[in-house]
Design a protein around this motif. Structure first.
Motif, PDB file in Angstrom:
ATOM      1  N   TYR A   1      14.401  53.241   6.808  1.00  0.00           N
ATOM      2  CA  TYR A   1      15.585  53.508   5.989  1.00  0.00           C
ATOM      3  C   TYR A   1      16.766  52.680   6.485  1.00  0.00           C
ATOM      4  O   TYR A   1      16.876  52.396   7.670  1.00  0.00           O
ATOM      5  CB  TYR A   1      15.994  54.976   6.106  1.00  0.00           C
TER       6      TYR A   1
ATOM      7  N   TYR B   1      20.986  53.053   6.232  1.00  0.00           N
ATOM      8  CA  TYR B   1      22.127  53.874   5.852  1.00  0.00           C
ATOM      9  C   TYR B   1      23.401  53.105   6.181  1.00  0.00           C
ATOM     10  O   TYR B   1      23.420  52.250   7.054  1.00  0.00           O
ATOM     11  CB  TYR B   1      22.171  55.166   6.666  1.00  0.00           C
TER      12      TYR B   1
ATOM     13  N   GLN C   1      27.538  54.140   7.152  1.00  0.00           N
ATOM     14  CA  GLN C   1      28.439  55.227   7.483  1.00  0.00           C
ATOM     15  C   GLN C   1      29.853  54.687   7.566  1.00  0.00           C
ATOM     16  O   GLN C   1      30.167  53.889   8.448  1.00  0.00           O
ATOM     17  CB  GLN C   1      28.046  55.896   8.799  1.00  0.00           C
TER      18      GLN C   1
ATOM     19  N   MET D   1      32.969  59.656   7.671  1.00  0.00           N
ATOM     20  CA  MET D   1      32.110  60.110   6.576  1.00  0.00           C
ATOM     21  C   MET D   1      30.684  60.324   7.065  1.00  0.00           C
ATOM     22  O   MET D   1      30.314  59.920   8.165  1.00  0.00           O
ATOM     23  CB  MET D   1      32.107  59.057   5.460  1.00  0.00           C
ATOM     24  N   GLY D   2      29.891  60.928   6.200  1.00  0.00           N
ATOM     25  CA  GLY D   2      28.482  61.102   6.491  1.00  0.00           C
ATOM     26  C   GLY D   2      27.697  59.842   6.161  1.00  0.00           C
ATOM     27  O   GLY D   2      28.254  58.843   5.705  1.00  0.00           O
ATOM     28  N   LEU D   3      26.418  59.897   6.399  1.00  0.00           N
ATOM     29  CA  LEU D   3      25.553  58.751   6.138  1.00  0.00           C
ATOM     30  C   LEU D   3      25.120  58.728   4.678  1.00  0.00           C
ATOM     31  O   LEU D   3      24.816  59.773   4.093  1.00  0.00           O
ATOM     32  CB  LEU D   3      24.294  58.816   7.011  1.00  0.00           C
TER      33      LEU D   3
ATOM     34  N   LEU E   1      22.370  56.741   2.059  1.00  0.00           N
ATOM     35  CA  LEU E   1      21.141  55.954   2.034  1.00  0.00           C
ATOM     36  C   LEU E   1      21.302  54.753   1.116  1.00  0.00           C
ATOM     37  O   LEU E   1      21.643  54.894  -0.063  1.00  0.00           O
ATOM     38  CB  LEU E   1      19.977  56.832   1.574  1.00  0.00           C
TER      39      LEU E   1
ATOM     40  N   TYR F   1      15.267  52.246   1.135  1.00  0.00           N
ATOM     41  CA  TYR F   1      14.256  52.757   2.035  1.00  0.00           C
ATOM     42  C   TYR F   1      12.912  52.133   1.702  1.00  0.00           C
ATOM     43  O   TYR F   1      12.753  51.468   0.662  1.00  0.00           O
ATOM     44  CB  TYR F   1      14.176  54.288   1.979  1.00  0.00           C
TER      45      TYR F   1
ATOM     46  N   PHE G   1      23.166  51.928   9.940  1.00  0.00           N
ATOM     47  CA  PHE G   1      22.128  52.524  10.770  1.00  0.00           C
ATOM     48  C   PHE G   1      20.774  52.350  10.110  1.00  0.00           C
ATOM     49  O   PHE G   1      20.625  52.576   8.907  1.00  0.00           O
ATOM     50  CB  PHE G   1      22.382  54.017  10.982  1.00  0.00           C
TER      51      PHE G   1
ATOM     52  N   GLN H   1      13.708  61.730  11.427  1.00  0.00           N
ATOM     53  CA  GLN H   1      14.041  60.317  11.487  1.00  0.00           C
ATOM     54  C   GLN H   1      14.577  59.941  12.857  1.00  0.00           C
ATOM     55  O   GLN H   1      15.342  60.677  13.458  1.00  0.00           O
ATOM     56  CB  GLN H   1      15.071  59.980  10.413  1.00  0.00           C
TER      57      GLN H   1
ATOM     58  N   PHE I   1      16.780  57.167  14.767  1.00  0.00           N
ATOM     59  CA  PHE I   1      17.821  56.209  14.404  1.00  0.00           C
ATOM     60  C   PHE I   1      18.028  55.138  15.463  1.00  0.00           C
ATOM     61  O   PHE I   1      17.872  55.390  16.665  1.00  0.00           O
ATOM     62  CB  PHE I   1      19.153  56.926  14.178  1.00  0.00           C
ATOM     63  N   GLY I   2      18.420  53.972  14.989  1.00  0.00           N
ATOM     64  CA  GLY I   2      18.832  52.903  15.874  1.00  0.00           C
ATOM     65  C   GLY I   2      20.279  53.086  16.295  1.00  0.00           C
ATOM     66  O   GLY I   2      20.951  54.013  15.840  1.00  0.00           O
TER      67      GLY I   2
ATOM     68  N   TYR J   1      20.731  67.366  12.291  1.00  0.00           N
ATOM     69  CA  TYR J   1      20.927  66.250  13.203  1.00  0.00           C
ATOM     70  C   TYR J   1      22.279  66.393  13.906  1.00  0.00           C
ATOM     71  O   TYR J   1      23.220  66.979  13.367  1.00  0.00           O
ATOM     72  CB  TYR J   1      20.894  64.914  12.449  1.00  0.00           C
TER      73      TYR J   1
ATOM     74  N   GLY K   1      23.755  56.674  16.717  1.00  0.00           N
ATOM     75  CA  GLY K   1      23.008  57.152  15.568  1.00  0.00           C
ATOM     76  C   GLY K   1      22.718  58.634  15.697  1.00  0.00           C
ATOM     77  O   GLY K   1      22.705  59.186  16.793  1.00  0.00           O
ATOM     78  N   PRO K   2      22.489  59.311  14.571  1.00  0.00           N
ATOM     79  CA  PRO K   2      22.159  60.738  14.615  1.00  0.00           C
ATOM     80  C   PRO K   2      20.877  60.993  15.413  1.00  0.00           C
ATOM     81  O   PRO K   2      20.000  60.135  15.493  1.00  0.00           O
ATOM     82  CB  PRO K   2      21.971  61.091  13.139  1.00  0.00           C
TER      83      PRO K   2
ATOM     84  N   TYR L   1      24.843  67.475  11.134  1.00  0.00           N
ATOM     85  CA  TYR L   1      24.497  67.231   9.740  1.00  0.00           C
ATOM     86  C   TYR L   1      23.299  68.066   9.317  1.00  0.00           C
ATOM     87  O   TYR L   1      22.301  68.165  10.047  1.00  0.00           O
ATOM     88  CB  TYR L   1      24.145  65.758   9.508  1.00  0.00           C
TER      89      TYR L   1
ATOM     90  N   PHE M   1      22.080  63.556   3.264  1.00  0.00           N
ATOM     91  CA  PHE M   1      22.888  64.056   4.368  1.00  0.00           C
ATOM     92  C   PHE M   1      24.101  64.778   3.794  1.00  0.00           C
ATOM     93  O   PHE M   1      24.743  64.295   2.889  1.00  0.00           O
ATOM     94  CB  PHE M   1      23.375  62.911   5.249  1.00  0.00           C
ATOM     95  N   GLY M   2      24.429  65.936   4.353  1.00  0.00           N
ATOM     96  CA  GLY M   2      25.656  66.620   3.984  1.00  0.00           C
ATOM     97  C   GLY M   2      26.850  65.901   4.589  1.00  0.00           C
ATOM     98  O   GLY M   2      26.703  64.860   5.232  1.00  0.00           O
ATOM     99  N   GLY M   3      28.016  66.421   4.361  1.00  0.00           N
ATOM    100  CA  GLY M   3      29.228  65.791   4.886  1.00  0.00           C
ATOM    101  C   GLY M   3      29.380  65.941   6.379  1.00  0.00           C
ATOM    102  O   GLY M   3      30.163  65.235   7.004  1.00  0.00           O
ATOM    103  N   GLY M   4      28.626  66.841   6.970  1.00  0.00           N
ATOM    104  CA  GLY M   4      28.702  67.034   8.406  1.00  0.00           C
ATOM    105  C   GLY M   4      29.754  68.043   8.814  1.00  0.00           C
ATOM    106  O   GLY M   4      30.772  68.220   8.131  1.00  0.00           O
TER     107      GLY M   4
END
Lengths: 118, 110
Positions: free
Chosen positions: A33, A35, A37, A41-43, A45, A48, A90, A107, A109-110, B36, B43-44, B87, B100-103
């Motif tokens: 995947y 993403y 960010q 804010m959130g991630l 997508l 993928y 990410f 998942q 993540f890097g 997460y 990263g998460p 998250y 993903f939610g807003g966290g």
């Protein structure tokens, strides 16, 4: 076992330039995947892949292209960078490990690539 | 897509239990619920995952009611190092169902 690695870690582009972000995983995962960010804010997508040679669009695919020629690599391309693409990118991978101990949804993540487009 | 809603932030103190609730009213039958943790500039990182009832591991518990329209992440006895964004993720194997939610930004105070 390096997990998920991303290259480069930082990059500054000018508007209109192109570049490719490389993601590599050594866990033999089927899914990969990309993403983005944005600050605070959130991630979200972007694209993928569910396997070598296959890709699909995520939530925010416009302005990006991807390729998965090898199972372990997932490339994200920006053909003509815009300031709105300034973000942290990410990469992640997921897959079922031998013995079924891991769900597809976990998942890994890097460390991220911080991209600035001027 | 299963949309998720979480509180934007919450504060706690060292040693207390922190509970974060995520709403996912349109969760699909095949969807799992995953949480997460993300520290700044990283990263998460996976915390816990569940499908129904209660799941517990060495760092957290996840409570899911029978209707699965919400879930609660419970962090027992938090420390300063638990300050992070958490998250809630709802989805299945197919990538386009991952949301993903807003966290929730959790601040643990001494």
């Amino acid at each position: 076992n390096a997990g998920v690695t991303q290259t480069p870690k930082f990059r500054v582009l000018k508007t209109g330039q192109s570049m490719t972000l490389l993601c590599a995983q050594d866990m033999n995962h089927e899914y990969m995947y990309w993403y983005r960010q944005d600050p605070g804010m959130g991630l979200r997508l972007i694209h993928y892949s569910v396997g070598e040679g296959t890709t699909a669009k995520g939530e925010v695919p416009d302005g990006y292209n991807v390729s998965r020629l090898k199972k372990q690599n997932f490339l994200l391309g920006l053909e003509s960078a815009a300031p709105s693409q300034t973000s942290v990118y990410f990469c992640a991978s997921s897959g079922r490990l031998a013995g079924g101990l891991s769900s597809y949804n976990e998942q890994f993540f890097g460390p991220g690539t911080r991209l600035t487009v001027l | 897509l299963a949309k998720t809603t979480q509180p934007i932030s919450m504060d706690s103190y060292e040693g207390q239990e922190v509970n974060i609730t995520c709403s996912h009213n349109n969760i699909a039958t095949n969807d799992y619920i995953t949480w997460y943790q993300q520290f700044p500039s990283q990263g998460p990182r996976f915390i816990i995952q569940g499908y129904k009832t209660k799941v517990t591991n060495e760092v957290a518990s996840l409570f899911i009611p029978a209707d699965r329209k919400s879930s609660t992440l419970s962090l027992p006895r938090v420390s300063l190092s638990d300050t992070a964004v958490y998250y809630c993720l709802v989805g299945g194997p197919a990538g386009n169902k991952l949301t993903f939610g807003g966290g929730t930004r959790v601040l643990v105070k001494p």
